[in-house]
Design a protein around this motif. Structure first.
Motif, PDB file in Angstrom:
ATOM      1  N   ASN A 611      39.358  -7.156  12.678  1.00 27.11           N
ATOM      2  CA  ASN A 611      38.520  -7.010  11.490  1.00 27.11           C
ATOM      3  C   ASN A 611      38.911  -8.079  10.473  1.00 27.11           C
ATOM      4  O   ASN A 611      39.977  -8.018   9.857  1.00 27.11           O
ATOM      5  N   LEU A 612      38.043  -9.067  10.300  1.00 29.40           N
ATOM      6  CA  LEU A 612      38.301 -10.166   9.373  1.00 29.40           C
ATOM      7  C   LEU A 612      37.686  -9.922   7.998  1.00 29.40           C
ATOM      8  O   LEU A 612      37.836 -10.752   7.102  1.00 29.40           O
ATOM      9  N   ALA A 613      36.987  -8.809   7.843  1.00 28.05           N
ATOM     10  CA  ALA A 613      36.334  -8.510   6.574  1.00 28.05           C
ATOM     11  C   ALA A 613      37.352  -7.962   5.575  1.00 28.05           C
ATOM     12  O   ALA A 613      38.512  -7.712   5.905  1.00 28.05           O
ATOM     13  N   SER A 614      36.884  -7.743   4.345  1.00 32.02           N
ATOM     14  CA  SER A 614      37.766  -7.235   3.293  1.00 32.02           C
ATOM     15  C   SER A 614      37.711  -5.711   3.180  1.00 32.02           C
ATOM     16  O   SER A 614      38.323  -5.139   2.278  1.00 32.02           O
ATOM     17  N   TYR A 615      36.993  -5.074   4.067  1.00 30.72           N
ATOM     18  CA  TYR A 615      36.835  -3.618   4.030  1.00 30.72           C
ATOM     19  C   TYR A 615      37.031  -3.070   5.446  1.00 30.72           C
ATOM     20  O   TYR A 615      36.883  -3.799   6.440  1.00 30.72           O
ATOM     21  N   PRO A 616      37.390  -1.794   5.590  1.00 31.15           N
ATOM     22  CA  PRO A 616      37.617  -1.237   6.929  1.00 31.15           C
ATOM     23  C   PRO A 616      36.309  -1.081   7.702  1.00 31.15           C
ATOM     24  O   PRO A 616      35.243  -0.869   7.112  1.00 31.15           O
ATOM     25  N   ARG A 617      36.405  -1.210   9.009  1.00 34.33           N
ATOM     26  CA  ARG A 617      35.257  -0.929   9.871  1.00 34.33           C
ATOM     27  C   ARG A 617      35.351   0.526  10.311  1.00 34.33           C
ATOM     28  O   ARG A 617      36.317   0.929  10.955  1.00 34.33           O
ATOM     29  N   ARG A 618      34.334   1.297   9.974  1.00 33.94           N
ATOM     30  CA  ARG A 618      34.331   2.728  10.275  1.00 33.94           C
ATOM     31  C   ARG A 618      33.226   3.013  11.287  1.00 33.94           C
ATOM     32  O   ARG A 618      32.103   2.508  11.160  1.00 33.94           O
ATOM     33  N   ALA A 619      33.536   3.870  12.257  1.00 36.71           N
ATOM     34  CA  ALA A 619      32.544   4.169  13.288  1.00 36.71           C
ATOM     35  C   ALA A 619      32.970   5.414  14.057  1.00 36.71           C
ATOM     36  O   ALA A 619      34.100   5.901  13.927  1.00 36.71           O
ATOM     37  N   VAL A 620      32.047   5.909  14.845  1.00 35.69           N
ATOM     38  CA  VAL A 620      32.335   6.942  15.835  1.00 35.69           C
ATOM     39  C   VAL A 620      31.861   6.444  17.184  1.00 35.69           C
ATOM     40  O   VAL A 620      30.743   5.922  17.306  1.00 35.69           O
ATOM     41  N   SER A 621      32.720   6.570  18.189  1.00 36.29           N
ATOM     42  CA  SER A 621      32.287   6.367  19.567  1.00 36.29           C
ATOM     43  C   SER A 621      31.919   7.736  20.128  1.00 36.29           C
ATOM     44  O   SER A 621      32.797   8.596  20.304  1.00 36.29           O
ATOM     45  N   LEU A 622      30.634   7.936  20.350  1.00 33.21           N
ATOM     46  CA  LEU A 622      30.132   9.219  20.840  1.00 33.21           C
ATOM     47  C   LEU A 622      29.866   9.090  22.336  1.00 33.21           C
ATOM     48  O   LEU A 622      28.887   8.480  22.756  1.00 33.21           O
ATOM     49  N   HIS A 623      30.752   9.643  23.138  1.00 32.14           N
ATOM     50  CA  HIS A 623      30.640   9.555  24.591  1.00 32.14           C
ATOM     51  C   HIS A 623      29.774  10.707  25.091  1.00 32.14           C
ATOM     52  O   HIS A 623      29.996  11.874  24.736  1.00 32.14           O
ATOM     53  N   LEU A 624      28.799  10.388  25.921  1.00 32.05           N
ATOM     54  CA  LEU A 624      27.782  11.348  26.331  1.00 32.05           C
ATOM     55  C   LEU A 624      27.737  11.468  27.843  1.00 32.05           C
ATOM     56  O   LEU A 624      27.907  10.484  28.567  1.00 32.05           O
ATOM     57  N   GLN A 625      27.482  12.675  28.318  1.00 33.53           N
ATOM     58  CA  GLN A 625      27.368  12.938  29.755  1.00 33.53           C
ATOM     59  C   GLN A 625      25.994  13.513  30.055  1.00 33.53           C
ATOM     60  O   GLN A 625      25.429  14.272  29.270  1.00 33.53           O
ATOM     61  N   ASP A 626      25.458  13.139  31.201  1.00 30.80           N
ATOM     62  CA  ASP A 626      24.203  13.733  31.642  1.00 30.80           C
ATOM     63  C   ASP A 626      24.464  15.145  32.156  1.00 30.80           C
ATOM     64  O   ASP A 626      25.597  15.530  32.476  1.00 30.80           O
ATOM     65  N   GLY A 627      23.401  15.946  32.230  1.00 28.97           N
ATOM     66  CA  GLY A 627      23.542  17.345  32.594  1.00 28.97           C
ATOM     67  C   GLY A 627      24.105  17.585  33.975  1.00 28.97           C
ATOM     68  O   GLY A 627      24.639  18.661  34.250  1.00 28.97           O
ATOM     69  N   ALA A 628      24.009  16.598  34.871  1.00 30.25           N
ATOM     70  CA  ALA A 628      24.510  16.775  36.237  1.00 30.25           C
ATOM     71  C   ALA A 628      26.014  16.549  36.350  1.00 30.25           C
ATOM     72  O   ALA A 628      26.604  16.846  37.396  1.00 30.25           O
ATOM     73  N   ASN A 629      26.642  16.039  35.298  1.00 32.08           N
ATOM     74  CA  ASN A 629      28.061  15.715  35.395  1.00 32.08           C
ATOM     75  C   ASN A 629      28.923  16.958  35.559  1.00 32.08           C
ATOM     76  O   ASN A 629      28.719  17.967  34.888  1.00 32.08           O
ATOM     77  N   GLU A 630      29.896  16.866  36.450  1.00 34.46           N
ATOM     78  CA  GLU A 630      30.830  17.963  36.696  1.00 34.46           C
ATOM     79  C   GLU A 630      32.235  17.399  36.887  1.00 34.46           C
ATOM     80  O   GLU A 630      32.416  16.194  37.087  1.00 34.46           O
ATOM     81  N   TYR A 631      33.203  18.297  36.845  1.00 36.23           N
ATOM     82  CA  TYR A 631      34.582  17.926  37.163  1.00 36.23           C
ATOM     83  C   TYR A 631      34.730  17.676  38.655  1.00 36.23           C
ATOM     84  O   TYR A 631      34.143  18.380  39.484  1.00 36.23           O
ATOM     85  N   ARG A 632      35.548  16.667  38.994  1.00 35.55           N
ATOM     86  CA  ARG A 632      35.975  16.475  40.377  1.00 35.55           C
ATOM     87  C   ARG A 632      37.469  16.151  40.359  1.00 35.55           C
ATOM     88  O   ARG A 632      37.982  15.580  39.398  1.00 35.55           O
ATOM     89  N   ARG A 633      38.144  16.527  41.385  1.00 34.38           N
ATOM     90  CA  ARG A 633      39.566  16.211  41.474  1.00 34.38           C
ATOM     91  C   ARG A 633      39.722  14.733  41.809  1.00 34.38           C
ATOM     92  O   ARG A 633      39.033  14.205  42.684  1.00 34.38           O
TER      93      ARG A 633
END
Length: 674
Positions: A611-633
């Motif tokens: 960040n080369l600016a004079s103020y902080p960069r603020r954001a959210v990384s919103l990670h999204l899953q489709d409805g078919a996603n499930e856990y797998r080992r």
């Protein structure tokens, strides 16, 4: 002009014939001849006593009936209210603010996607004998937190109803507010329920998340002989929720001698309550709905006009004395605990099913607030204009990234800014019940490094409400080619204006490396800056088309986080992967105006500079899953299983796997076709 009765209930179903056959076989309804409309919809009428049901399904997936089913599953789409003068009732409703959906059909907006139709009073018909059920006693409606007062006001002003009963139900660490409104005739009764936002999430929250907003939770059918009705339905295969023996042991002392013998009630697991008018008997059928949302109640009134709420305290005390296991596992009152795994089914909660972490032990004070309810999955016409075009979806598919139109307004962004300041100052609406192994959790003592804080959608109601905006979910659904999108993770990011700070550089990586326990290859991330985001403040940068690369074979542990690696190492991995695919590394900085979002595929390489600016960069990384996603080992090269943070937090599926659809941590943000 007054509303006098519920003339009929309109269900929208995936298969009207199958649903009708089930209600006939289980509860003894009589079916009218099926009717097929010119648009291909198929409707079957069912009747018993004064109960009238209309079940409709549509073969065309673009038909509104099919759209309702896609959003909610089978459910109550319309309540038809019988009026002495429907035209006058419609005029009154509109004058008092009701939104008319179809003037010719006298259809007005009701509760979420459950509309109200104003129809003439039904003609008198002889009721066939014998019968199990007589009438529709009441309709229970779940509402998002904070909307109960408006719903009551709508019923009183637009429909001419009156409030006949109000109560606050508190059971353990969960609670809800409930108001019963009724037509002047007494023929229409709505029980309106919202979760208490000062307590733990429960079944009402889960209904709203699984159903996709407000809707009818259950219909209560009245009967003149509840013992006979339950016996007959049980013999036909209907499963009812059970009640602990201790409840019946204390029944006579609590209420006196009931009109139905205690041993009969004990055998059938029927609950009993008393008010100044007399007694009532009630039992809840176990939900057979795929989403565990809608269910039925049977109720017999012998003078009582209330709704059995004294049962809640008695059931809870019975479980406190004898425990919630085995034969003493009870039925819930006014909403059985049918959502979720069998280990906690039938706990005695008026407001919801506790999870394993919610058992009767006291909660940390900051864990006592529930998640805000999921919104209805609908878009305005203005929002639809902001969706990606087919060409833009094709671009995302080819390049692995997409820059949106303005999806968030200035007020929403100001709310995010203010909420993050509170968050960094230590405010939490709730805390995680346990600390996962790789939790990103910046604290002030960590100093002026780049801040990352996971699960911000869970810990902050103000931030979470904006991240669950349906428009964001709809954009993600189009890009991913999915009909359901859930949050997978959310990370609050603060990049300080300290360019020499090493943590300000995010080396090249792609997200799927860290989601090896996920089955989906279509997950994606929405990067949400709170301000204009440019190269000078270290915006996110994509490696164009890299989601289509075949990864260079390697025996190393790819799940090792990029923060644990040297930047030059990852730069080398990126170059080697490009060469392996015969491609060059083409870096595209995302120049993101305020309110716009960038989306990238889970296999797209990305990173960011200082960040080369004079103020902080603020954001959210919103990670999204489709409805078919499930856990797998998934195991590392050394044979150790990979554990994602969710795996110690979320509930378990029936086969014991972490449930990546747990609405507490992975709420649905879109369902249906945008």
């Amino acid at each position: 002009m007054s509303i006098q009765t519920i003339a009929h209930v309109e269900f929208h179903c995936a298969d009207a014939d199958k649903t009708a056959a089930g209600l006939q076989a289980d509860y003894g309804f009589t079916a009218d001849a099926p009717a097929t409309a010119p648009d291909g919809t198929r409707t079957i009428g069912l009747r018993q006593g004064t109960i009238r049901l209309r079940l409709t399904s549509a073969a065309d997936p673009e038909h509104p009936v099919a759209g309702y089913v896609a959003r909610h599953g089978d459910g109550v789409a319309v309540l038809a209210l019988g009026c002495a003068d429907p035209a006058a009732a419609l005029e009154r409703a509109e004058r008092h603010g009701a939104r008319v959906l179809d003037r010719a059909g006298a259809l007005i907006e009701g509760f979420g996607d459950t509309a109200l139709r104003l129809v003439p009073l039904p003609g008198a018909e002889p009721a066939p004998e014998p019968r199990l059920l007589d009438d529709l006693d009441h309709v229970a409606v779940c509402l998002p937190a904070g909307t109960l007062a408006d719903a009551v006001r709508f019923c009183e002003t637009a429909l001419g109803f009156r409030t006949v009963f109000e109560e606050y139900l508190e059971v353990g660490e969960q609670a809800m507010d409930s108001t019963v409104v009724q037509s002047a005739s007494g023929g229409v009764t709505f029980t309106l329920i919202e979760p208490d936002t000062a307590r733990r999430p429960g079944q009402i929250d889960e209904f709203l998340a699984a159903h996709g907003g407000a809707g009818v939770q259950h219909l209560a059918f009245g009967t003149r002989d509840i013992a006979g009705a339950v016996r007959t339905a049980r013999e036909r295969g209907v499963e009812f929720l059970t009640t602990p023996a201790a409840y019946f042991d204390a029944l006579t002392d609590r209420l006196g001698e009931p009109a139905v013998p205690v041993e009969t009630l004990r055998d059938l697991h029927v609950l009993v309550d008393r008010d100044h008018g007399g007694q009532l008997f009630q039992i809840f059928a176990r939900s057979t709905h795929p989403r565990r949302t809608f269910f039925l109640e049977l109720i017999e009134r012998q003078g009582a006009g209330t709704f059995g709420t004294a049962n809640i305290k008695a059931l809870y005390e019975a479980v406190e004395r004898h425990g919630p296991t085995g034969a003493d596992r009870p039925a819930a009152v006014h909403g059985p605990a049918v959502v979720g795994g069998p280990a906690v089914v039938d706990r005695p909660t008026a407001v919801g099913r506790p999870t394993a972490a919610d058992r009767l032990a006291p909660a940390h004070p900051k864990e006592a607030r529930p998640m805000a309810a999921a919104p209805a999955f609908r878009l305005t016409e203005a929002e639809r204009a902001l969706l990606p075009t087919p060409d833009e979806v094709a671009h995302y598919r080819e390049h692995g990234w997409y820059l949106s139109r303005k999806l968030l307004g200035d007020e929403e962004l100001d709310t995010l800014q203010a909420a993050t300041e509170l968050y960094y100052a230590g405010h939490r609406d709730r805390e995680l019940p346990v600390r996962p192994p790789r939790l990103a959790s910046w604290r002030p003592e960590d100093g002026p490094v780049q801040r990352h804080n996971d699960y911000v959608h869970y810990e902050s109601d103000a931030i979470g409400a904006i991240l669950r905006k349906p428009l964001i979910g709809a954009v993600a659904a189009l890009l991913a080619g999915a009909e359901e999108v859930r949050i997978f993770q959310s990370t609050l990011i603060y990049k300080p204006p300290v360019p020499e700070e090493p943590s300000n550089r995010v080396p090249w990586h792609f997200d799927k490396h860290y989601w090896q326990t996920c089955t989906s290859e279509e997950m994606l991330t929405a990067f949400i800056p709170f301000h204009d985001c440019r190269e000078e403040n270290g915006t996110i940068t994509m490696v164009d088309g890299s989601h289509r690369w075949r990864e260079l074979p390697s025996g190393e542990d790819s799940t090792r986080h990029f923060a644990d690696r040297d930047g030059s190492e990852l730069e080398g991995i990126l170059a080697a992967n490009a060469a392996h695919n015969g491609r060059r590394v083409h870096k595209v900085p995302m120049l993101i105006p305020r309110g716009h979002l960038s989306f990238h595929h889970c296999l797209t390489y990305h990173g960011s500079g200082p960040n080369l600016a004079s103020y902080p960069r603020r954001a959210v990384s919103l990670h999204l899953q489709d409805g078919a996603n499930e856990y797998r080992r998934h195991t590392r090269p050394d044979g150790e299983p990979v554990v994602y943070n969710h795996d110690v937090l979320v509930r378990r599926t029936d086969d014991g796997r972490p449930d990546y659809a747990d609405p507490r941590f992975c709420p649905t943000v879109w369902r249906g076709r945008p």
